[in-house]
Design a protein around this motif. Structure first.
Motif, PDB file in Angstrom:
ATOM      1  N   GLY A  97     -11.313  48.864  61.527  1.00 56.76           N
ATOM      2  CA  GLY A  97     -11.515  49.651  60.313  1.00 56.76           C
ATOM      3  C   GLY A  97     -10.995  48.966  59.062  1.00 56.76           C
ATOM      4  O   GLY A  97     -10.873  49.598  58.009  1.00 56.76           O
ATOM      5  N   ALA A  98     -10.702  47.685  59.148  1.00 57.51           N
ATOM      6  CA  ALA A  98     -10.115  46.974  58.002  1.00 57.51           C
ATOM      7  C   ALA A  98     -11.123  46.829  56.872  1.00 57.51           C
ATOM      8  O   ALA A  98     -12.294  46.535  57.100  1.00 57.51           O
ATOM      9  CB  ALA A  98      -9.611  45.602  58.441  1.00 57.51           C
ATOM     10  N   GLU A  99     -10.648  47.014  55.649  1.00 53.90           N
ATOM     11  CA  GLU A  99     -11.518  46.899  54.477  1.00 53.90           C
ATOM     12  C   GLU A  99     -11.728  45.438  54.060  1.00 53.90           C
ATOM     13  O   GLU A  99     -12.704  45.122  53.371  1.00 53.90           O
ATOM     14  CB  GLU A  99     -10.940  47.699  53.303  1.00 53.90           C
ATOM     15  CG  GLU A  99     -11.243  49.193  53.381  1.00 53.90           C
ATOM     16  CD  GLU A  99     -10.544  49.900  54.530  1.00 53.90           C
ATOM     17  OE1 GLU A  99      -9.436  49.481  54.919  1.00 53.90           O
ATOM     18  OE2 GLU A  99     -11.110  50.876  55.070  1.00 53.90           O
TER      19      GLU A  99
ATOM     20  N   ASP B 197      -5.968  46.310  55.729  1.00 54.17           N
ATOM     21  CA  ASP B 197      -6.455  47.676  55.914  1.00 54.17           C
ATOM     22  C   ASP B 197      -5.988  48.536  54.750  1.00 54.17           C
ATOM     23  O   ASP B 197      -4.777  48.783  54.589  1.00 54.17           O
ATOM     24  CB  ASP B 197      -5.953  48.266  57.231  1.00 54.17           C
ATOM     25  CG  ASP B 197      -6.466  49.688  57.394  1.00 54.17           C
ATOM     26  OD1 ASP B 197      -7.696  49.862  57.502  1.00 54.17           O
ATOM     27  OD2 ASP B 197      -5.657  50.639  57.342  1.00 54.17           O
ATOM     28  N   GLU B 198      -6.956  48.976  53.966  1.00 57.37           N
ATOM     29  CA  GLU B 198      -6.613  49.713  52.747  1.00 57.37           C
ATOM     30  C   GLU B 198      -6.029  51.088  53.067  1.00 57.37           C
ATOM     31  O   GLU B 198      -5.103  51.555  52.401  1.00 57.37           O
ATOM     32  CB  GLU B 198      -7.888  49.860  51.900  1.00 57.37           C
ATOM     33  CG  GLU B 198      -7.635  50.366  50.499  1.00 57.37           C
ATOM     34  CD  GLU B 198      -8.921  50.386  49.658  1.00 57.37           C
ATOM     35  OE1 GLU B 198      -9.849  49.597  49.941  1.00 57.37           O
ATOM     36  OE2 GLU B 198      -8.979  51.212  48.727  1.00 57.37           O
ATOM     37  N   ASP B 199      -6.565  51.757  54.080  1.00 58.86           N
ATOM     38  CA  ASP B 199      -6.138  53.134  54.380  1.00 58.86           C
ATOM     39  C   ASP B 199      -4.648  53.218  54.705  1.00 58.86           C
ATOM     40  O   ASP B 199      -3.985  54.192  54.359  1.00 58.86           O
ATOM     41  CB  ASP B 199      -6.963  53.684  55.540  1.00 58.86           C
ATOM     42  CG  ASP B 199      -8.446  53.689  55.219  1.00 58.86           C
ATOM     43  OD1 ASP B 199      -8.846  54.434  54.306  1.00 58.86           O
ATOM     44  OD2 ASP B 199      -9.197  52.923  55.845  1.00 58.86           O
TER      45      ASP B 199
HETATM   46 CA   LIG Z   1      -9.473  51.097  57.017  1.00 59.53          CA
END
Ligand SMILES: [Ca+2]
Ligand SMILES: [Ca+2]
Ligand SMILES: [Ca+2]
Ligand SMILES: [Ca+2]
Lengths: 236, 236
Positions: free
Chosen positions: B44-46, B187-189
């Motif tokens: 899920g990495a941006e 990862d932005e989240d």
């Molecule tokens: Ca993410």
């Protein structure tokens, strides 16, 4: 002459593909891991558990005959086999292409002979057994594409086993002879396996069709009495 | 005594975590790449473009002082710098922790001195410049967490630059001193960066919070006149 041709071809074609500027051009039908298509395959792969453990221990073979010892080091590290002591910080060690050789593996095939001629599928399996691992050796000629695909996909997704393939490079359009490397992932939608090719100076990791890979394993190995190449499933 | 304690602790805690049986236990707040959480962060990495190129060239530092040369070899291979010739098949080469040293890098800092004492952030940047790359050296004390995060995330997603961090391990709970390794993803989240730690015998790649990483870079380096550690952005 052959050598010069390939060097020239590599240099020339490199201009078209900056990311692989210094490796050989890839044949049609094979997808580089570090291409947009290769990355998308990884992100959508149905089986990729083994990739995470193996990629942490990805290495380049130390010399042209050491695809087997390089693959052994990756699997031994990834599987969590007890590591040899070293002079590193805190005495922590890792398997490498020197310390994978033990008295028990020398009895299977001396490292000096591997340096000259590499190893066959059966020798590769024997070397891993000599490290007290559970090893299943399968010659392609004794199995089938469907069985290979099923076993490989299961192994790539379980937590405690790894799969290493022994195939003829030229059968998938690469240069050129018999080769050994671990598999990292499987994409069901395109029926492709990711080979973590230890000849990192020559090719990137590639996604190869299951049938093409099976056919490249289902080739006779003259160093092994004409038996076909194949794969090894290894567990603790 | 200290060495014995850590060896004991590593052996004892290893029993609780079979995948890292032979590395040191990870501190709280740091997530192993090959854990379910670490794998999910990657998927899920941006920003993770650089991971694909760098992971193909991931190496273990050859000795306790060579985190810098190991990081250099990874970046030089990943960025497609012209590779030294070798005795490998077809003469194809790769950068390693021996051939990264050239007359130009020896003028920055002799490899014999790096073997004894490693290198500082400025020396690391100078070594890459000596390979004719475009290099920006940023000391953490001269920038900010927000600037670091922005530059790092942009670099990790673009196609032609890489970022390498120089940080104090103990500031993120690891053993122990100054260290150099490339970043692979963001990862932005969760605001975490993936460090492709070249001390592969000691720790797996880890996801570290941006603030924790910045603080670990924002530490004075007594080998560098007390200047803070930081990061290097390198392009062709
Ligand atoms: Ca993410
Ligand atoms: Ca898929
Ligand atoms: Ca598995
Ligand atoms: Ca980049």
């Amino acid at each position: 002459m052959r050598r010069i041709f390939f060097l020239f071809a590599a240099t020339f074609l490199a201009g078209l593909s900056p990311l692989h500027a210094e490796t050989l051009p890839l044949p049609d039908g094979v997808v580089a891991f570090d291409s947009p298509a290769g990355e998308a395959l990884f992100l959508g792969a149905e089986a990729r558990q083994d990739y995470f453990q193996l990629s942490m221990h990805f290495v380049t073979q130390d010399n042209p005959a050491f695809c087997g010892p390089a693959s052994m080091a990756m699997v031994l590290n990834a599987i969590g086999a007890p590591r040899p002591a070293s002079k590193m910080t805190l005495g922590l060690g890792l398997f490498d292409q020197t310390n994978v050789f033990t008295p028990a593996t020398e009895a299977v095939k001396p490292s000096a002979d591997i340096l000259k001629a590499g190893m066959t599928l059966d020798e590769f399996g024997g070397m891993l057994k000599a490290h007290d691992l559970t090893v299943e050796v399968r010659h392609a000629g004794e199995t089938s594409l469907d069985d290979f695909r099923k076993v490989a996909a299961q192994t790539l997704e379980d937590g405690d086993r790894f799969i290493v393939v022994n195939y003829l490079r030229k059968a998938i359009g690469q240069e050129a002879g018999g080769h050994i490397s671990p598999l990292g992932a499987y994409d069901e939608d395109t029926d492709r396996f990711l080979i973590l090719d230890v000849t990192r100076y020559k090719y990137p990791p590639v996604w190869v069709g299951a049938a093409a890979l099976y056919d490249a394993m289902n080739t006779p190995d003259s160093d092994n009495g004409g038996k076909t190449r194949g794969y090894v499933v290894v567990g603790r």
